[in-house]
Design a protein around this motif. Structure first.
Motif, short mmCIF file in Angstrom:
data_model
loop_
_atom_site.label_atom_id
_atom_site.label_comp_id
_atom_site.label_asym_id
_atom_site.label_seq_id
_atom_site.Cartn_x
_atom_site.Cartn_y
_atom_site.Cartn_z
N ASN A 185 105.56 87.11 75.39
CA ASN A 185 106.65 87.03 74.43
C ASN A 185 107.27 85.64 74.37
O ASN A 185 106.82 84.70 75.04
CB ASN A 185 107.71 88.09 74.72
CG ASN A 185 108.32 87.95 76.12
OD1 ASN A 185 108.40 86.86 76.68
ND2 ASN A 185 108.73 89.07 76.69
N SER A 186 108.30 85.53 73.57
CA SER A 186 108.93 84.22 73.33
C SER A 186 109.62 83.66 74.57
O SER A 186 109.96 82.48 74.61
CB SER A 186 109.94 84.33 72.19
OG SER A 186 110.91 85.33 72.47
N GLU A 187 109.83 84.50 75.60
CA GLU A 187 110.42 84.04 76.85
C GLU A 187 109.35 83.67 77.88
O GLU A 187 109.68 83.27 78.99
CB GLU A 187 111.33 85.12 77.43
CG GLU A 187 112.53 85.45 76.54
CD GLU A 187 113.39 86.54 77.13
OE1 GLU A 187 112.98 87.13 78.17
OE2 GLU A 187 114.46 86.82 76.58
N GLY A 188 108.09 83.84 77.50
CA GLY A 188 107.00 83.50 78.41
C GLY A 188 106.64 84.60 79.39
O GLY A 188 105.89 84.36 80.33
N ARG A 189 107.13 85.82 79.16
CA ARG A 189 106.85 86.94 80.05
C ARG A 189 105.79 87.85 79.44
O ARG A 189 105.76 88.05 78.23
CB ARG A 189 108.11 87.73 80.35
CG ARG A 189 109.10 86.97 81.22
CD ARG A 189 110.33 87.82 81.53
NE ARG A 189 111.18 87.17 82.53
CZ ARG A 189 112.07 86.23 82.26
NH1 ARG A 189 112.24 85.83 81.00
NH2 ARG A 189 112.79 85.68 83.22
N ARG A 190 104.95 88.41 80.29
CA ARG A 190 103.95 89.35 79.82
C ARG A 190 104.59 90.70 79.50
O ARG A 190 105.52 91.13 80.18
CB ARG A 190 102.86 89.56 80.88
CG ARG A 190 101.98 88.36 81.10
CD ARG A 190 100.97 88.64 82.20
NE ARG A 190 101.62 88.86 83.49
CZ ARG A 190 100.98 89.13 84.61
NH1 ARG A 190 99.66 89.22 84.60
NH2 ARG A 190 101.62 89.31 85.74
N GLU A 191 104.07 91.32 78.48
CA GLU A 191 104.60 92.61 78.05
C GLU A 191 103.44 93.45 77.50
O GLU A 191 102.64 92.97 76.69
CB GLU A 191 105.66 92.40 76.96
CG GLU A 191 106.35 93.67 76.51
CD GLU A 191 107.41 93.36 75.45
OE1 GLU A 191 107.71 94.28 74.65
OE2 GLU A 191 107.91 92.23 75.41
N ILE A 192 103.33 94.68 77.95
CA ILE A 192 102.31 95.57 77.41
C ILE A 192 102.81 96.08 76.07
O ILE A 192 103.77 96.85 76.00
CB ILE A 192 102.02 96.74 78.37
CG1 ILE A 192 101.45 96.20 79.68
CG2 ILE A 192 101.02 97.72 77.73
CD1 ILE A 192 101.25 97.25 80.75
N VAL A 193 102.18 95.62 75.00
CA VAL A 193 102.68 95.91 73.65
C VAL A 193 101.95 97.07 73.00
O VAL A 193 102.41 97.59 71.97
CB VAL A 193 102.59 94.66 72.75
CG1 VAL A 193 103.50 93.57 73.26
CG2 VAL A 193 101.15 94.16 72.66
N GLY A 194 100.83 97.50 73.55
CA GLY A 194 100.10 98.57 72.91
C GLY A 194 99.11 99.28 73.80
O GLY A 194 98.49 98.67 74.66
N CYS A 195 98.99 100.58 73.59
CA CYS A 195 97.99 101.41 74.26
C CYS A 195 97.71 102.58 73.33
O CYS A 195 98.61 103.34 73.01
CB CYS A 195 98.50 101.89 75.62
SG CYS A 195 97.30 102.88 76.54
#
Length: 391
Positions: A185-195
């Motif tokens: 994301n825009s903060e540089g953190r990983r995020e699981i966006v879809g499954c």
């Protein structure tokens, strides 16, 4: 010097302390229930007063499993009023923390039979497989809400991959793909966006998956890293036409190794890694040509062909900040998640339907994210602003 030797039975002491705590919890809860009953009645037990609103009519017993063990509650019965208590919810048989522990054990990969044994040891009361299923049905409601949550802000980097699970399909057992996407994301953190579930990793399945992500708010995608799937490439061109595609270098190496004898793979691995250790795209392309020539000289023409035809797809990362290169040119982050899904789903074996497979995979991902995985900064995304200025 002689002295008396004191021997302590540690197990017996622990058992006595546990029983003491359990009895204290039981007595405290029963005292609270009686106090609530007195407040509702408007008078103490056996007290005669004109202002009383109801009368006591004995008790009924119910069991409650707590973290201190199983306790027996004497719930007051009233005539002239319905007894409602804030101490314990109606029909509840387990303390909330116990239920949360059972769900967490299940998501962590503990089989239902083992959960029954563990709960018997910890809380003095076992739980059936049906109870575990019912608790997880409740938990899966929050899992589904998390899976379909809106996405906000830009996600410049996207990592996608699919994992195959066995499930019942039309009376037979088929391999069905569960597609997973990680965004930075825009903060540089990983995020699981879809499954999401797809029958195969076809263009239609990937297109539907990417459209679903975009419909939930996924935007600002500049680079997509994944394995070389023709279905994925075709879907990306339609859904995110401005995004560049980065073929995972690890998967690329595996494709080359498939054309190399086992005894020569160590040497070839060093040659391939040298391609992606260069300081620019031009240098990497020149090194790739040298490696292909060297492979041909080693009489590995098939491997050389894979390098010549596929290496360019693995160099898209060079258009982005050098500080990001080692993390955006592979799918290693999502591969680790896939291993976790595989480890958890191996306990089940074959799923009865697609929903159960998807929910368990998603629940495992949610469990991982909530345990420090998504809280650490993965990349300094502010470096991308400087790259835009150069462009």
């Amino acid at each position: 010097m002689s002295g008396n030797i004191v021997s302590v039975d540690e197990e017996s002491l622990k058992s006595d302390l546990r029983e003491l705590v359990r009895k204290t919890v039981q007595e405290t809860l029963n005292a609270l229930l009686d106090e609530e009953a007195d407040e509702m009645v408007g008078a103490e037990r056996y007290e005669r007063t004109a202002g009383r609103e109801a009368y006591r009519s004995g008790h009924y017993r119910r069991k409650l499993v707590t973290t201190s063990g199983e306790v027996v509650l004497d719930v007051p019965k009233l005539r002239g009023a319905t007894f409602q208590t804030a101490v314990i919810e109606r029909y509840r048989r387990r303390e909330t923390s116990v239920e949360e522990a059972i769900i967490e054990m299940y998501l962590a990969g503990v089989s239902t039979r083992r959960i029954e044994d563990v709960s018997e040891i910890l809380w003095g009361a076992g739980v059936s497989a049906g109870t575990v299923s019912n608790l997880n049905e409740k938990a899966f409601e929050s899992v589904e809400a998390w899976r379909t949550r809106p996405l906000s802000g830009g996600y410049p980097y996207l990592f996608v991959d699919g994992i195959y699970l066995k499930r019942s399909w039309g009376g037979s057992y088929e391999n069905v793909a569960v597609m997973v996407a990680i965004g930075v994301n825009s903060e540089g953190r990983r995020e699981i966006v879809g499954c999401a579930e797809g029958f195969t990793e076809s263009k239609e399945s990937w297109k539907e998956f990417l459209l679903w992500l975009r419909g939930r708010g996924l935007s600002g995608v500049r680079l997509v890293t994944g394995d070389k799937s023709l279905g994925l490439l075709g879907a990306l061109e339609e859904v995110f036409p401005d995004a560049k595609y980065q073929r995972c270098t690890v998967h690329f190496y595996r494709n080359v190794f498939g054309k190399v004898p086992r005894q020569k793979r160590v040497k070839v691995a060093k040659m391939l890694k040298a391609i992606h250790a260069q300081e620019s795209r031009e240098a990497s392309e020149a090194k790739a040509a040298e490696v292909a020539d060297a492979l041909e000289a080693m009489k590995l023409g098939a491997a050389a062909k894979v390098v010549r035809e596929g290496c360019r797809e693995t160099l898209a990362y060079t258009d982005f900040p050098m500080q990001h290169w080692t993390r955006i040119r592979t799918n290693n982050a999502i591969e680790r998640l896939n291993r976790e899904i595989r480890r958890r789903t191996r306990v089940v074996g074959t799923f009865p339907d697609g929903k159960s497979a998807l929910m368990l995979a998603t629940a495992r991902l949610k469990y991982i994210v909530e345990n420090e995985w998504g809280r650490r900064r993965y990349l300094d995304v502010s470096l991308l602003e400087g790259e835009e200025g150069k462009a």
